[in-house]
Motif scaffolding. Structure first.
Motif, PDB file in Angstrom:
ATOM      1  N   VAL A  28      12.770  14.202 -43.814  1.00 25.45           N
ATOM      2  CA  VAL A  28      13.676  15.311 -44.121  1.00 25.45           C
ATOM      3  C   VAL A  28      13.116  16.137 -45.263  1.00 25.45           C
ATOM      4  CG1 VAL A  28      15.749  14.114 -43.354  1.00 25.45           C
ATOM      5  CG2 VAL A  28      15.042  13.917 -45.723  1.00 25.45           C
ATOM      6  N   VAL A  29      13.607  17.357 -45.356  1.00 24.88           N
ATOM      7  CA  VAL A  29      13.283  18.238 -46.474  1.00 24.88           C
ATOM      8  C   VAL A  29      14.570  18.402 -47.273  1.00 24.88           C
ATOM      9  CG1 VAL A  29      12.511  20.539 -47.143  1.00 24.88           C
ATOM     10  CG2 VAL A  29      11.595  19.464 -45.060  1.00 24.88           C
ATOM     11  N   PRO A  30      14.632  17.832 -48.490  1.00 28.21           N
ATOM     12  CA  PRO A  30      15.866  17.954 -49.277  1.00 28.21           C
ATOM     13  C   PRO A  30      16.068  19.396 -49.752  1.00 28.21           C
ATOM     14  CG  PRO A  30      14.194  16.715 -50.494  1.00 28.21           C
ATOM     15  CD  PRO A  30      13.619  17.039 -49.165  1.00 28.21           C
ATOM     16  N   GLU A  35      22.098  17.415 -49.277  1.00 28.60           N
ATOM     17  CA  GLU A  35      21.778  18.202 -48.099  1.00 28.60           C
ATOM     18  C   GLU A  35      20.301  18.119 -47.797  1.00 28.60           C
ATOM     19  OE1 GLU A  35      23.023  22.455 -46.858  1.00 28.60           O
ATOM     20  OE2 GLU A  35      24.177  21.948 -48.657  1.00 28.60           O
ATOM     21  N   TYR A  36      19.972  18.203 -46.524  1.00 27.26           N
ATOM     22  CA  TYR A  36      18.571  18.166 -46.132  1.00 27.26           C
ATOM     23  C   TYR A  36      18.377  18.946 -44.844  1.00 27.26           C
ATOM     24  CZ  TYR A  36      20.858  14.046 -44.136  1.00 27.26           C
ATOM     25  OH  TYR A  36      21.754  13.191 -43.552  1.00 27.26           O
ATOM     26  N   ARG A  37      17.133  19.256 -44.559  1.00 28.10           N
ATOM     27  CA  ARG A  37      16.781  19.997 -43.354  1.00 28.10           C
ATOM     28  C   ARG A  37      15.691  19.246 -42.608  1.00 28.10           C
ATOM     29  NH1 ARG A  37      20.854  22.111 -44.524  1.00 28.10           N
ATOM     30  NH2 ARG A  37      21.239  24.282 -45.019  1.00 28.10           N
TER      31      ARG A  37
END
Length: 78
Positions: A28-30, A35-37
């Motif tokens: 994931v990309v925090p 929240e993450y993307r």
């Protein structure tokens, strides 16, 4: 993409996506404290690794039924 978008893309629930994140199965990309993307590339990579791991079960061949197995058809014919 968001967790909801990732879940839609992978055809699983958001809960499953979150479980995979907790288990470290997908990166994931925090973007915030909680929240993450996700990137499509990472999700596609996960799909490919699962495809390589998963092997379908071979179907057992079942021979013809033996006589006298108690089927109702045989009882009617007798």
């Amino acid at each position: 993409m968001t967790a909801k978008e990732a879940a839609d893309y992978m055809r699983v629930s958001v809960r499953t996506i979150r479980d995979w994140v907790k288990k470290g199965l997908i990166p994931v990309v925090p973007v915030g404290a909680q929240e993450y993307r996700f990137t499509k590339k990472d999700l596609d990579h996960y799909i490919e690794t699962q495809r390589q791991i998963w092997q379908p079960r071979s179907r057992r061949s079942r021979g013809p039924k033996e006589k006298g197995n108690g089927s109702t058809r045989e009882k009617q014919d007798a």
